[in-house]
Write a protein that holds these residues in place. Structure first.
Motif, mmCIF file in Angstrom:
data_model
loop_
_atom_site.group_PDB
_atom_site.id
_atom_site.type_symbol
_atom_site.label_atom_id
_atom_site.label_comp_id
_atom_site.label_asym_id
_atom_site.label_seq_id
_atom_site.Cartn_x
_atom_site.Cartn_y
_atom_site.Cartn_z
ATOM 1 N N LEU A 49 33.481 45.158 54.717
ATOM 2 C CA LEU A 49 34.463 44.300 54.951
ATOM 3 C C LEU A 49 36.177 44.801 54.517
ATOM 4 O O LEU A 49 36.645 43.875 55.275
ATOM 5 C CB LEU A 49 34.589 43.341 53.754
ATOM 6 N N LYS A 50 36.265 45.810 54.413
ATOM 7 C CA LYS A 50 37.438 46.295 54.694
ATOM 8 C C LYS A 50 37.764 46.434 55.945
ATOM 9 O O LYS A 50 39.383 47.163 56.190
ATOM 10 C CB LYS A 50 37.202 47.579 53.232
ATOM 11 N N GLY A 51 37.006 46.987 56.437
ATOM 12 C CA GLY A 51 36.788 47.242 57.429
ATOM 13 C C GLY A 51 37.212 46.000 58.729
ATOM 14 O O GLY A 51 38.095 46.473 59.519
ATOM 15 N N LEU A 52 36.889 44.652 58.103
ATOM 16 C CA LEU A 52 37.446 43.697 58.903
ATOM 17 C C LEU A 52 38.590 43.276 58.254
ATOM 18 O O LEU A 52 39.361 42.466 59.122
ATOM 19 C CB LEU A 52 36.383 42.998 58.467
ATOM 20 N N GLY A 53 39.135 43.459 57.205
ATOM 21 C CA GLY A 53 40.702 43.570 56.861
ATOM 22 C C GLY A 53 40.640 42.797 55.555
ATOM 23 O O GLY A 53 42.010 42.809 55.311
ATOM 24 N N ALA A 54 39.540 42.655 55.213
ATOM 25 C CA ALA A 54 39.756 42.554 53.697
ATOM 26 C C ALA A 54 40.350 43.399 52.554
ATOM 27 O O ALA A 54 39.891 44.100 52.748
ATOM 28 C CB ALA A 54 37.959 42.134 53.305
ATOM 29 N N HIS A 55 40.651 41.678 51.621
ATOM 30 C CA HIS A 55 41.321 42.522 50.524
ATOM 31 C C HIS A 55 39.952 43.247 49.370
ATOM 32 O O HIS A 55 39.781 41.785 49.568
ATOM 33 C CB HIS A 55 42.293 42.399 49.864
ATOM 34 N N VAL A 56 39.048 44.108 49.347
ATOM 35 C CA VAL A 56 37.826 44.162 48.168
ATOM 36 C C VAL A 56 37.311 44.664 47.331
ATOM 37 O O VAL A 56 38.755 45.658 46.979
ATOM 38 C CB VAL A 56 37.094 44.694 49.947
ATOM 39 N N ILE A 57 37.119 44.295 46.525
ATOM 40 C CA ILE A 57 37.045 45.434 44.975
ATOM 41 C C ILE A 57 35.594 44.821 44.773
ATOM 42 O O ILE A 57 35.293 43.351 44.373
ATOM 43 C CB ILE A 57 38.219 44.318 44.414
ATOM 44 N N LEU A 58 35.104 46.032 43.969
ATOM 45 C CA LEU A 58 33.889 45.720 43.759
ATOM 46 C C LEU A 58 33.884 45.711 42.133
ATOM 47 O O LEU A 58 35.089 45.996 41.038
ATOM 48 C CB LEU A 58 33.244 47.703 44.253
ATOM 49 N N THR A 59 33.220 45.154 41.397
ATOM 50 C CA THR A 59 33.347 44.969 40.214
ATOM 51 C C THR A 59 32.623 46.406 39.226
ATOM 52 O O THR A 59 33.315 47.148 38.223
ATOM 53 C CB THR A 59 32.055 44.155 39.229
ATOM 54 N N ARG A 60 31.536 47.387 39.700
ATOM 55 C CA ARG A 60 31.575 48.353 39.676
ATOM 56 C C ARG A 60 31.153 49.435 40.688
ATOM 57 O O ARG A 60 31.258 49.131 41.422
ATOM 58 C CB ARG A 60 30.349 48.614 38.551
ATOM 59 N N GLU A 61 31.814 51.135 40.261
ATOM 60 C CA GLU A 61 31.465 51.871 41.673
ATOM 61 C C GLU A 61 30.640 52.927 40.977
ATOM 62 O O GLU A 61 30.662 53.773 41.925
ATOM 63 C CB GLU A 61 32.801 52.078 41.989
ATOM 64 N N ASP A 62 30.264 52.420 39.960
ATOM 65 C CA ASP A 62 28.852 53.310 39.482
ATOM 66 C C ASP A 62 28.120 53.124 38.645
ATOM 67 O O ASP A 62 28.215 51.692 38.735
ATOM 68 C CB ASP A 62 29.521 54.800 38.681
ATOM 69 N N ASP A 63 26.758 54.221 38.398
ATOM 70 C CA ASP A 63 26.592 52.845 37.591
ATOM 71 C C ASP A 63 26.623 53.269 35.814
ATOM 72 O O ASP A 63 25.943 53.751 34.864
ATOM 73 C CB ASP A 63 24.551 54.513 37.165
ATOM 74 N N SER A 64 27.357 51.986 35.819
ATOM 75 C CA SER A 64 27.411 51.924 34.814
ATOM 76 C C SER A 64 27.709 50.233 34.633
ATOM 77 O O SER A 64 27.614 49.678 34.932
ATOM 78 C CB SER A 64 29.610 51.968 34.421
ATOM 79 N N ASN A 65 27.508 49.506 33.597
ATOM 80 C CA ASN A 65 26.921 48.178 33.216
ATOM 81 C C ASN A 65 28.860 47.616 32.423
ATOM 82 O O ASN A 65 29.753 47.763 31.606
ATOM 83 C CB ASN A 65 26.605 48.282 31.993
ATOM 84 N N LEU A 66 28.509 46.658 32.371
ATOM 85 C CA LEU A 66 29.976 45.412 32.195
ATOM 86 C C LEU A 66 29.515 44.259 31.992
ATOM 87 O O LEU A 66 28.409 43.953 32.782
ATOM 88 C CB LEU A 66 30.997 45.549 33.273
ATOM 89 N N SER A 67 30.109 43.117 31.291
ATOM 90 C CA SER A 67 29.683 42.063 30.527
ATOM 91 C C SER A 67 29.688 40.776 31.673
ATOM 92 O O SER A 67 30.283 41.458 33.138
ATOM 93 C CB SER A 67 30.117 41.841 29.247
ATOM 94 N N LEU A 68 28.842 40.299 31.989
ATOM 95 C CA LEU A 68 28.256 39.481 32.473
ATOM 96 C C LEU A 68 29.916 38.401 32.734
ATOM 97 O O LEU A 68 30.541 38.197 33.961
ATOM 98 C CB LEU A 68 27.589 38.131 32.882
ATOM 99 N N ARG A 69 30.556 38.176 32.297
ATOM 100 C CA ARG A 69 32.093 37.635 31.872
ATOM 101 C C ARG A 69 33.217 38.089 32.592
ATOM 102 O O ARG A 69 33.945 38.058 32.969
ATOM 103 C CB ARG A 69 32.093 37.317 30.174
ATOM 104 N N ASN A 70 33.146 39.893 32.086
ATOM 105 C CA ASN A 70 34.061 40.585 32.457
ATOM 106 C C ASN A 70 34.000 40.755 34.010
ATOM 107 O O ASN A 70 34.098 40.474 34.588
ATOM 108 C CB ASN A 70 34.381 41.681 31.981
#
Ligand SMILES: [Zn+2]
Length: 448
Positions: A302-323
């Motif tokens: 998607l970045k290659g297609l020009g989109a601004h992309v954000i991942l909620t996590r980039e490694d083996d970490s956990n975050l709450s559903l709300r976050n």
């Protein structure tokens, strides 16, 4: 101006000694006038260390001083003291005399050198996106380091990635456009007779001010039960949602950018850390690892297609559903995609892909992506309503994809194959491209 009159009036009404009152009022006027001249440009760069105290008395206990380059948030003046919110968001008082000496105009300018540059609230790529500047836009530099440039943005401050700008000595060129594209013109109007402005998004936090019914504020963010608003030049504050009426409805906002190039996409790799998600009895592998793998590959494409992309996590970490949903809201994402692999009660009971939606505005996104996923040779269980928190809590069109069953022998074999992972990436990204291009309409199938 009202603040000054109020402060003077307060001195007259609260002080018993009339002559002292007059003297203090005189001091207020002199101090305000003097500091106002100093702060003509509204700049608050601290050139040296400034002491901060717990109250507006010289015998008050000292707090952490404000360091060079830090920004504090003025609330109002009290005599020859200024009540402030410190960089660590504590209420404190600083002597205005010291401050006036320490304030100096900036002589550096940042010129946007990349196609676009994001103006963020904090020196952090994940912090709130205030606006996007275009190539050639110029900003007054307040502070700088290798990674981030702190600039004046409209009536506040923002951070730009140092790689997106050229910084040089000088002032903003006459006629140079320093304006940027605001993310949203979102406002609230206070509807309660009196509303509290909090320093943080909870009611136990410091109350910065009380405001009356009818007052309006520009909204810079929405956080659960609070609107985050621009209180004055440098200070953001929180207002309870129940105390105000907004000119926008986050939940119904469906403003689809015309091209994927203009979009912000948040990808949420399901589970992570101590939460493995579904596991396979056959291969002993976990859902969390495949969601991350596919998400990263999808982000790259998607970045290659020009989109601004954000991942909620980039490694083996956990975050709450709300976050996870909160991140999408803070980034004012156009689309939120949560990626998962399914599981059923019995092994090999179910198979295939299911696309889940919750809000009305999620349905089009779910349909367009699933339409594209149908090209993969695996069972497709269609679009289904799903009461998932990540879908409920996110403001933008959101979809949760279950891309095969971890406890189905055939499915899990595919899930582990590079080929299937690649197919998923291509089909989802195709679906997204069409979603923006066709403004949420499902492309006509070629049946002729
Ligand atoms: Zn899952």
């Amino acid at each position: 101006m009202m603040k000054m009159l109020e402060t003077i009036k307060a001195w007259f009404s609260h002080k018993k000694n009339a002559s002292l009152s007059i003297f203090m009022a005189f001091l207020v006027v002199v101090t305000l006038f003097a500091t106002h001249l100093q702060w003509g440009n509204g700049q608050r760069m601290i050139e040296g260390e400034v002491p901060v105290y717990s109250s507006n008395r010289s015998d008050a206990s000292p707090l952490i001083p404000i360091q060079k380059g830090e920004v504090y948030y003025p609330i109002h003046k009290e005599g020859d003291w200024e009540k402030i919110l410190s960089p660590s968001r504590q209420i404190g008082f600083m002597p205005t005399t010291t401050l006036a000496e320490q304030t100096k105009a900036s002589k550096r300018v940042a010129i946007v050198s990349s196609r676009t540059a994001n103006l963020r609230r904090q020196p952090d790529a994940k912090s709130y996106l205030l606006a996007t500047a275009k190539k050639g836009n110029q900003f007054v530099v307040l502070d700088e380091n290798k990674e981030w440039i702190k600039v004046r943005h409209e009536k506040s401050i923002a951070y730009i990635n140092a790689h997106s700008v050229n910084v040089r000595d000088g002032k903003i060129a006459k006629g140079a456009n320093s304006s940027s594209i605001p993310m949203k013109d979102r406002k609230i109007k206070i509807t309660a007779n009196e509303a509290k402005l909090y320093a943080e998004s909870h009611t136990n936090s410091t109350v910065i001010d009380h405001v009356k019914k009818g007052k309006t504020f520009q909204v810079v963010g929405v956080l659960e039960d609070f609107y985050e608003v621009a209180y004055n030049k440098d200070l953001f504050a929180f207002v309870k949602k129940s105390a105000a009426k907004a000119n926008f409805t986050p939940i119904e906002r469906v403003n689809i950018p015309k091209s994927i190039k203009d979009s912000t996409i948040v990808i949420d790799p399901g589970h992570g850390g101590e939460d493995p998600g579904a596991s396979s009895d056959y291969t002993k592998k976990h859902e969390k690892d495949f969601t991350l793998k596919v998400s990263k590959a999808l982000a790259k494409r998607l970045k290659g297609l020009g989109a601004h992309v954000i991942l909620t996590r980039e490694d083996d970490s956990n975050l709450s559903l709300r976050n996870r949903a909160k991140l999408a809201n803070e980034e004012t994402a156009d689309v939120f995609i949560s990626l998962h692999f399914d599981s059923s009660g019995e092994n090999n009971e179910n198979s295939g892909i299911t696309s889940y939606y919750y809000n009305k505005h999620d349905l089009a996104l779910s349909q367009v992506i699933n339409h594209s996923l149908k090209k993969i040779n695996i069972q497709n269980n269609g679009d289904q309503f799903g009461d998932f928190m990540v879908l409920r809590e996110s403001d933008c069109p959101s979809v949760l994809l279950e891309m095969g069953y971890m406890n189905n022998k055939k499915d899990v074999k595919r899930i582990e194959s590079k080929k299937y992972q690649q197919q998923l990436v291509y089909r989802i990204s195709d679906g997204l491209e069409n979603y923006f291009k066709n403004q949420g309409k499902i492309p006509q199938s070629k049946t002729k």
